[in-house]
Design a protein around this motif. Structure first.
Motif, mmCIF file in Angstrom:
data_model
loop_
_atom_site.group_PDB
_atom_site.id
_atom_site.type_symbol
_atom_site.label_atom_id
_atom_site.label_comp_id
_atom_site.label_asym_id
_atom_site.label_seq_id
_atom_site.Cartn_x
_atom_site.Cartn_y
_atom_site.Cartn_z
ATOM 1 N N GLY A 261 13.351 -2.908 -6.248
ATOM 2 C CA GLY A 261 12.694 -2.543 -7.495
ATOM 3 C C GLY A 261 12.080 -1.161 -7.449
ATOM 4 N N HIS A 262 11.552 -0.771 -6.298
ATOM 5 C CA HIS A 262 10.978 0.571 -6.185
ATOM 6 C C HIS A 262 12.061 1.644 -6.159
ATOM 7 N N LEU A 263 13.238 1.302 -5.704
ATOM 8 C CA LEU A 263 14.341 2.254 -5.796
ATOM 9 C C LEU A 263 14.748 2.466 -7.253
ATOM 10 N N VAL A 264 14.635 1.420 -8.064
ATOM 11 C CA VAL A 264 14.877 1.565 -9.499
ATOM 12 C C VAL A 264 13.840 2.512 -10.110
ATOM 13 N N LEU A 265 12.577 2.383 -9.709
ATOM 14 C CA LEU A 265 11.542 3.297 -10.185
ATOM 15 C C LEU A 265 11.857 4.731 -9.776
ATOM 16 N N LEU A 266 12.394 4.909 -8.574
ATOM 17 C CA LEU A 266 12.779 6.244 -8.121
ATOM 18 C C LEU A 266 13.844 6.847 -9.045
ATOM 19 N N CYS A 267 14.749 6.020 -9.531
ATOM 20 C CA CYS A 267 15.755 6.501 -10.492
ATOM 21 C C CYS A 267 15.087 6.962 -11.793
ATOM 22 N N ALA A 268 14.049 6.256 -12.228
ATOM 23 C CA ALA A 268 13.324 6.674 -13.433
ATOM 24 C C ALA A 268 12.666 8.033 -13.217
ATOM 25 N N TYR A 269 12.067 8.242 -12.050
ATOM 26 C CA TYR A 269 11.503 9.554 -11.733
ATOM 27 C C TYR A 269 12.589 10.631 -11.790
ATOM 28 N N GLY A 270 13.763 10.297 -11.264
ATOM 29 C CA GLY A 270 14.855 11.265 -11.268
ATOM 30 C C GLY A 270 15.240 11.680 -12.675
ATOM 31 N N LEU A 271 15.259 10.739 -13.613
ATOM 32 C CA LEU A 271 15.586 11.092 -14.994
ATOM 33 C C LEU A 271 14.508 11.983 -15.614
ATOM 34 N N VAL B 219 14.688 5.714 -19.321
ATOM 35 C CA VAL B 219 13.496 5.706 -18.470
ATOM 36 C C VAL B 219 12.710 4.417 -18.660
ATOM 37 N N LEU B 220 12.542 3.982 -19.897
ATOM 38 C CA LEU B 220 11.742 2.786 -20.156
ATOM 39 C C LEU B 220 12.442 1.520 -19.666
ATOM 40 N N ILE B 221 13.780 1.464 -19.765
ATOM 41 C CA ILE B 221 14.509 0.304 -19.250
ATOM 42 C C ILE B 221 14.378 0.230 -17.733
ATOM 43 N N LEU B 222 14.521 1.369 -17.063
ATOM 44 C CA LEU B 222 14.344 1.383 -15.606
ATOM 45 C C LEU B 222 12.918 0.999 -15.226
ATOM 46 N N HIS B 223 11.958 1.461 -16.009
ATOM 47 C CA HIS B 223 10.550 1.134 -15.747
ATOM 48 C C HIS B 223 10.313 -0.371 -15.864
ATOM 49 N N GLY B 224 10.870 -0.983 -16.909
ATOM 50 C CA GLY B 224 10.735 -2.426 -17.068
ATOM 51 C C GLY B 224 11.446 -3.202 -15.984
ATOM 52 N N ALA B 225 12.632 -2.719 -15.569
ATOM 53 C CA ALA B 225 13.361 -3.385 -14.483
ATOM 54 C C ALA B 225 12.571 -3.305 -13.177
ATOM 55 N N PHE B 226 11.896 -2.195 -12.957
ATOM 56 C CA PHE B 226 11.042 -2.065 -11.776
ATOM 57 C C PHE B 226 9.973 -3.152 -11.747
ATOM 58 N N TYR B 227 9.289 -3.366 -12.861
ATOM 59 C CA TYR B 227 8.258 -4.394 -12.904
ATOM 60 C C TYR B 227 8.848 -5.794 -12.735
ATOM 61 N N VAL C 42 0.833 -1.205 0.000
ATOM 62 C CA VAL C 42 0.000 0.000 0.000
ATOM 63 C C VAL C 42 0.867 1.254 0.000
ATOM 64 N N LEU C 43 1.854 1.316 0.885
ATOM 65 C CA LEU C 43 2.718 2.497 0.961
ATOM 66 C C LEU C 43 3.397 2.785 -0.371
ATOM 67 N N LEU C 44 3.965 1.759 -0.977
ATOM 68 C CA LEU C 44 4.682 1.955 -2.228
ATOM 69 C C LEU C 44 3.730 2.193 -3.398
ATOM 70 N N GLY C 45 2.540 1.576 -3.340
ATOM 71 C CA GLY C 45 1.562 1.792 -4.399
ATOM 72 C C GLY C 45 1.030 3.211 -4.430
ATOM 73 N N LEU C 46 0.995 3.881 -3.291
ATOM 74 C CA LEU C 46 0.503 5.255 -3.229
ATOM 75 C C LEU C 46 1.395 6.229 -3.988
ATOM 76 N N THR C 47 2.619 5.828 -4.296
ATOM 77 C CA THR C 47 3.549 6.719 -4.997
ATOM 78 C C THR C 47 4.047 6.095 -6.301
ATOM 79 N N THR C 48 3.334 5.101 -6.823
ATOM 80 C CA THR C 48 3.699 4.479 -8.092
ATOM 81 C C THR C 48 2.849 5.085 -9.200
#
Length: 454
Positions: A331-341, A356-364, A270-276
């Motif tokens: 994996g959510h830290l990887v998503l944070l890197c995508a946000y940073g880009l 961005v898309l590679i980081l997004h796929g790695a997150f999933y 829930v916590l991580l989903g609120l910011t995805t």
């Protein structure tokens, strides 16, 4: 890549020194045929659904003139309404046993297939929202029973790999769907109508494969009972660490949330989903930042799908060895890197899009199947569908709220500020989740649930 074995794994044998035999290791490397067939169903179904998903944001925003806030509402419906029925689907499938899992999944796949031609008939926003809600109801019904069948067919110590194989096949469909939509949009005079029609035909094929080839009752894989010699980083988790504890039949959700491991997983989801941020908003942000032509928009999901497809199986194997919960958080830290880009003042063009898309796929790859495998470890076998539904419902409901909040923030302050707020929130949520997933304490032994599941 992997051998298929539809039979339950035989009891493992050990040498006098306590080591596994070569045959045991080969059996553990096998992926059950049930997982492969369900992966085929998901591959076909994802071709259908991703054809629609790839064009839907542009169709609603560019063709119908929907505002970011309005799109956020419909996107929340598309991605979040399934949370309302996942618990129902999980509970119904548990009551019917293995046969119930298949029956409920078939109803879910069928509902989603029936919604595709309805998109040809509706053009007002309320009716489109209603069709999308029914489509997501089908997804909500089928997800927990399908994942329950996968978890029951796979050995506990190899669940991460089994879910990785399934998600890789599922993502192969996600890779093909946008390509088909791209070709149809460029080749057909009525591009959107062609996309919706072909999507329906493909979805029907997926339902047929499910009904004909998925076993009516899943055969649970053998639990790891080899004793101390089996303890190690590949341990299955709480479900295999001791005797099964059946969930209370009259209050399954309350009983499941009474289990500390399930409660912690749900809180983190829930916590991580609120910011995805949803996929659609991420692609719209990329498209607007780089001013990409509208005709190329359906290709953006391909980058995510390609990275997901390449990394799903390796990430599942890593999760089995190093810890499923740790990888879920990473994996959510990887998503944070995508946000940073997305926030960085870079003029990277195609390079920025690819990164961005590679980081997004790695997150999933590091979170989707890994969370399902971790949840299967934390709940008893006789409540597997309900347990998966509890965690998935929390995550999906949180992402629904995130879509609404992100759309409102974009409308009020612009896309840059909305992404910045999501990035700050994700960093805080990851820090809190790391504390929740921390092992119980130094007294926890090597066979403790928290040690294996973390």
């Amino acid at each position: 890549m992997y051998l298929a074995d539809g039979r339950p794994a035989p009891a493992t044998s050990a040498s006098p020194g306590g080591r596994r035999t070569g045959r045991s290791r080969r059996v553990r490397a096998a992926v059950p045929s049930t997982v492969l067939v369900l992966g085929t169903v998901s591959l076909i179904t994802d071709i259908s659904s991703e054809m629609v998903t790839a064009v839907l944001p542009l169709y609603l925003v560019a063709e119908l003139g929907l505002s970011p806030l309005g799109f956020g509402l419909l996107d929340g419906v598309y991605n979040g309404v399934s949370a309302l029925v996942r618990l129902v689907g999980g509970r119904l499938s548990d009551r019917g046993g293995g046969a119930g899992h298949k029956a409920v999944a078939a109803v879910g796949y069928g509902l989603s297939a029936l919604c595709k031609p309805l998109l040809l008939l509706v053009h007002s926003l309320p009716l489109i929202g209603a069709v999308l809600a029914v489509d997501r109801t089908g997804k909500g019904l089928r997800t927990a029973p399908r994942d329950a069948m996968i978890s029951l067919a796979a050995e506990p110590a190899a669940r991460g790999r089994a879910f990785g194989v399934h998600r890789a096949m599922d993502t192969a469909g996600a890779l093909c769907g946008p390509l088909v939509a791209f070709v149809l949009l460029r080749a057909a005079a009525e591009g959107y109508d062609a996309v919706f029609t072909v999507s329906f035909c493909v979805a029907v094929l997926g339902v047929v494969v499910l009904l004909l080839f998925v076993p009516g009752r899943a055969l649970p894989a053998a639990e790891d009972t080899a004793g101390p010699a089996s303890a190690g980083p590949t341990s299955a988790g709480p479900a295999s660490a001791g005797p099964r504890t059946p969930a209370a039949p009259r209050t399954p959700v309350r009983a499941l949330l009474g289990r500390p491991e399930t409660r912690r997983l749900t809180a983190c989801a829930v916590l991580l989903g609120l910011t995805t941020v949803s996929d659609s908003f991420l692609y719209l942000t990329l498209q607007r930042r780089l001013d990409l032509p509208a005709g190329w928009f359906p290709l953006l999901p391909l980058g995510t799908a390609a990275a997901f497809l390449s990394l799903a199986v390796p990430m599942g194997a890593i999760a089995d060895r190093l810890g499923r919960r740790r990888l879920f958080l990473a994996g959510h830290l990887v998503l944070l890197c995508a946000y940073g880009l997305l926030l960085a003042p870079l003029d990277g063009g195609a390079a920025l899009v690819c990164a961005v898309l590679i980081l997004h796929g790695a997150f999933y790859a590091a979170t989707d199947g890994v969370l399902a495998a971790a949840t299967a470890d934390a709940v008893p076998e006789d409540a597997r569908g309900s347990g998966l539904a509890v965690v998935q419902t929390g995550q999906t409901a949180a992402r629904f709220v995130c879509s609404l909040a992100f759309g409102a923030a974009w409308t009020a302050w612009g896309d840059h500020t909305a992404v910045l707020a999501a990035a700050v929130g994700l960093a805080l949520a990851a820090a809190l989740s790391a504390r929740l997933l921390r092992p119980a304490g130094p007294t926890a032994g090597p066979n403790s649930p928290s040690e294996h599941a973390s």
